[in-house]
Design a protein around this motif. Structure first.
Motif, PDB file in Angstrom:
ATOM      1  N   ILE A   1      70.216  58.790  26.234  1.00  0.00           N
ATOM      2  CA  ILE A   1      69.289  58.665  27.359  1.00  0.00           C
ATOM      3  C   ILE A   1      69.423  57.363  28.092  1.00  0.00           C
ATOM      4  O   ILE A   1      69.435  57.306  29.307  1.00  0.00           O
ATOM      5  CB  ILE A   1      67.834  58.820  26.856  1.00  0.00           C
TER       6      ILE A   1
ATOM      7  N   LYS B   1      72.718  53.649  30.251  1.00  0.00           N
ATOM      8  CA  LYS B   1      72.978  52.796  31.396  1.00  0.00           C
ATOM      9  C   LYS B   1      72.023  51.599  31.476  1.00  0.00           C
ATOM     10  O   LYS B   1      72.168  50.758  32.336  1.00  0.00           O
ATOM     11  CB  LYS B   1      72.808  53.609  32.677  1.00  0.00           C
ATOM     12  N   ARG B   2      71.012  51.594  30.686  1.00  0.00           N
ATOM     13  CA  ARG B   2      69.944  50.625  30.940  1.00  0.00           C
ATOM     14  C   ARG B   2      70.172  49.276  30.263  1.00  0.00           C
ATOM     15  O   ARG B   2      70.940  49.139  29.326  1.00  0.00           O
ATOM     16  CB  ARG B   2      68.621  51.217  30.453  1.00  0.00           C
TER      17      ARG B   2
ATOM     18  N   GLN C   1      60.625  49.260  24.796  1.00  0.00           N
ATOM     19  CA  GLN C   1      60.468  50.670  25.160  1.00  0.00           C
ATOM     20  C   GLN C   1      60.913  51.561  24.033  1.00  0.00           C
ATOM     21  O   GLN C   1      60.255  52.538  23.704  1.00  0.00           O
ATOM     22  CB  GLN C   1      61.287  50.985  26.410  1.00  0.00           C
TER      23      GLN C   1
ATOM     24  N   ILE D   1      58.666  54.261  22.565  1.00  0.00           N
ATOM     25  CA  ILE D   1      59.018  55.666  22.739  1.00  0.00           C
ATOM     26  C   ILE D   1      59.202  56.313  21.391  1.00  0.00           C
ATOM     27  O   ILE D   1      58.760  57.426  21.137  1.00  0.00           O
ATOM     28  CB  ILE D   1      60.296  55.800  23.580  1.00  0.00           C
TER      29      ILE D   1
END
Lengths: 444, 185
Positions: B109, B112-113, B121, B125
């Motif tokens: 998920i 890319k971050r 997070q 999450i």
């Protein structure tokens, strides 16, 4: 709690892989393309689009009623336009004729300038004359013809009255600018010319119509119409003279005088015509009288007829001799204005001629206004005389038409006798004859 | 998220009317993320989610093409079909006890971050997802649709075919349960 919600919201960041998304998309579209065949578009699918865009309730309660109302409105307008157009050629007595009249009225109310309104009215008056012509040509049934001509003539009179009112307004309104006054005068002249035209046509038709037996009311209507038309002719000239006198308009004097002269000449011609007609009427009456006296002397025929009457009428006893005396008495007692040859009291034509001379003098002197006043009087007198002549001619014609069927016998019943206007009842063998009251009591 | 901008309606029309694939492509672009997410939370496997999402979109295409009914709410339709697909999927295979494979999920998920930003997070999450999985299916659905997908109560009630009241009650209870579970952890 908020923290939880917050965390949950953060989960929104989760996304599918970009490359997967793209490849899947291509796959999907290729699968779709493989399946699809283009459907032919139709109206209904566009309706689907409309249904898609608007919620059901809007469509149901607003769009549909509005749509229906618009279509209904369009329908009414279109039929209205269509029937107005179709009515243009209609004649009095047709179903569409009222539509024609209404559309004319609407047309007039929609024009704003006064001179144009008057012009329109004149045009419609001419239209009435045309209708009369057509009716005379096409309608063979006399009764119907009479009715239709009546309608047209009545409408003509109304229009003429309106025109007269307009002219009166024009006269009373002082116009300051010379050009405007000039224009007004020009239009008045045009009106005058058209009026003359209408008048002459009406005269022709009147003579045509008089050839058959008509009822008095119809004749009176036409006479009134003719008179009104002539009055308007005089009025038009009056307006011109008035404006000229007030100095509102520059016209050469002789031009104004000429138009007055013309009107005087017209009045003269009319008077001459009326006099001729009265002479003819006199002659016809004399002849009729002589025929009556012949009949009165043939007693045997009369007694047969009287006996027949007795079968119907059981009330009184009459002897032939009584009858003959009463008839002779009746004839001798004839009151000049009721029974007998038409005698225009000699005063009338002479009076009219005198007025004409005076008018001509006044015009020559330059007092045009007074001349016009005289003209009006002349017209009045002439038309009165004409009316009388016409009425007598009608009586005569009626009596003539019944001459073969009946003998003139003074009626036994009072109710059949009238002292005003000749009323002949063709149904029985006892037509009423104008008698003076004295004769009535004699026979009773 | 509102149902149906005018543009969307036009696209739907185009699809039905002229069977335009491009129009459907546009709808796909709009909705693919949401459907994927929705399915993902139900099946917890990225690959499965991807497969199911594809079949959902295919089914929706066929549905639009063939149904005589007018489509009021494409959103609801998509979710509904997605939900049904997931149910079918579970029917066809034995339901496994799936606890979220953290590593796999995170890698896929958020590749890319920025990692720094993600650490907190991740943890959060992770927490939430653990807890969510413990939640009953019913509650989880409603909670996700409401807070993750940000659908309105009305929309949720359409998707799940439940009354609005029902949805509210479920939502409330779900959140309560979630809170409890969070505290327990």
């Amino acid at each position: 709690m908020d923290k939880i919600i917050q965390q949950l919201k953060e989960m929104r960041q989760i996304e599918p892989r970009a490359d997967w998304v793209t490849s899947n998309r291509e796959l999907l579209l290729s699968q779709i393309k493989a399946q699809s065949t283009k459907k032919p578009s139709s109206i209904f699918s566009y309706w689907y689009l409309v249904k898609l865009i608007f919620p059901m309730r809007f469509l149901h309660f607003i769009a549909k009623p509005v749509g229906v109302t618009i279509i209904a409105g369009l329908f009414i307008i279109i039929t209205g336009v269509y029937s107005v157009n179709a009515s243009k050629g209609s004649l009095p007595g047709d179903i569409l004729y009222p539509i024609k009249l209404t559309s004319e009225k609407v047309q007039i109310s929609l024009t704003f300038s006064q001179p144009e309104k008057t012009q329109l009215r004149i045009i419609y008056a001419e239209e009435r004359v045309k209708e009369i012509e057509k009716v005379i040509r096409m309608e063979t049934d006399l009764q119907k013809r009479q009715k239709k001509v009546n309608i047209a003539v009545n409408n003509l009179k109304t229009e003429m009255n309106n025109v007269a009112r307009d002219l009166e307004n024009v006269k009373n309104k002082t116009v300051n600018k010379k050009e405007e006054a000039q224009k007004t005068i020009e239009s008045v002249k045009q009106i005058d010319a058209k009026i003359a035209d209408i008048s002459s046509k009406l005269e022709i038709h009147k003579e045509e119509l008089n050839k058959e037996v008509v009822n008095i009311d119809a004749l009176k209507t036409i006479n009134d119409a003719v008179m009104t038309v002539k009055e308007i002719g005089v009025k038009a000239t009056e307006v011109i003279v008035d404006k000229f006198n007030k100095g509102e308009v520059d016209l050469p004097v002789h031009e104004v005088k000429d138009s007055v002269d013309k009107k005087i000449q017209e009045a003269q011609l009319t008077l001459i015509k009326v006099q001729e007609q009265s002479k003819t009427a006199e002659a016809a009456w004399k002849e009729f009288e002589s025929q009556i006296s012949l009949k009165v002397e043939s007693t045997p025929e009369m007694s047969v007829k009287i006996e027949k009457n007795l079968e119907i009428e059981s009330s009184k006893q009459i002897t032939p001799t009584t009858v003959s005396t009463t008839v002779t008495t009746a004839l001798e007692n004839k009151t000049p204005e009721v029974l007998g040859p038409v005698v225009i009291s000699p005063a009338n034509p002479a009076e009219a001629e005198k007025l004409l001379k005076e008018a001509q003098e006044l015009a020559n002197q330059g007092d045009l206004k007074a001349a016009i006043e005289k003209l009006k009087l002349i017209n009045n007198v002439t038309s009165q005389v004409k009316a009388e002549v016409d009425a007598r001619m009608i009586d005569l014609q009626k009596l003539l038409s019944e001459k073969s069927a009946t003998i003139i016998v003074p009626s036994i019943k009072d109710s059949n006798i009238s002292t005003n206007g000749a009323i002949i009842e063709p149904s029985t063998a006892k037509p009423a004859v104008e008698t003076s009251p004295a004769a009535v009591t004699d026979s009773n | 998220m509102k149902t149906h901008s005018l543009k969307e309606k036009y696209w739907i029309f185009k699809i039905k009317h002229s069977l335009d694939p491009e129009a459907y492509g546009k709808l796909y672009d709009l909705y693919v993320d949401r459907i994927f997410r929705f399915v993902l939370f139900k099946v917890s496997s990225v690959e499965e989610a991807e497969d199911i999402t594809s079949s959902v979109f295919l089914k929706v295409w066929n549905y639009i093409r063939t149904t005589p009914k007018r489509i009021d709410n494409l959103n609801a339709l998509l979710y509904r079909i997605a939900r049904n697909e997931v149910i079918d999927y579970y029917r066809n295979r034995k339901r496994l006890e799936v606890s979220l494979n953290d590593a796999e999920l995170f890698n896929k998920i958020i590749e890319k971050r920025d990692l720094n930003q993600e650490i907190d997070q991740k943890i959060e999450i992770k927490n939430i997802q653990n807890v969510l999985n413990q939640l009953k299916d019913e509650y989880r659905e409603v909670v996700i649709l409401r807070f993750v997908e940000e659908l309105s109560i009305k929309e949720i009630s359409e998707i799940l075919n439940k009354s609005a009241v029902n949805v509210r009650v479920l939502l409330h209870r779900g959140l309560e349960k979630l809170r409890q579970l969070m505290e327990e952890n």
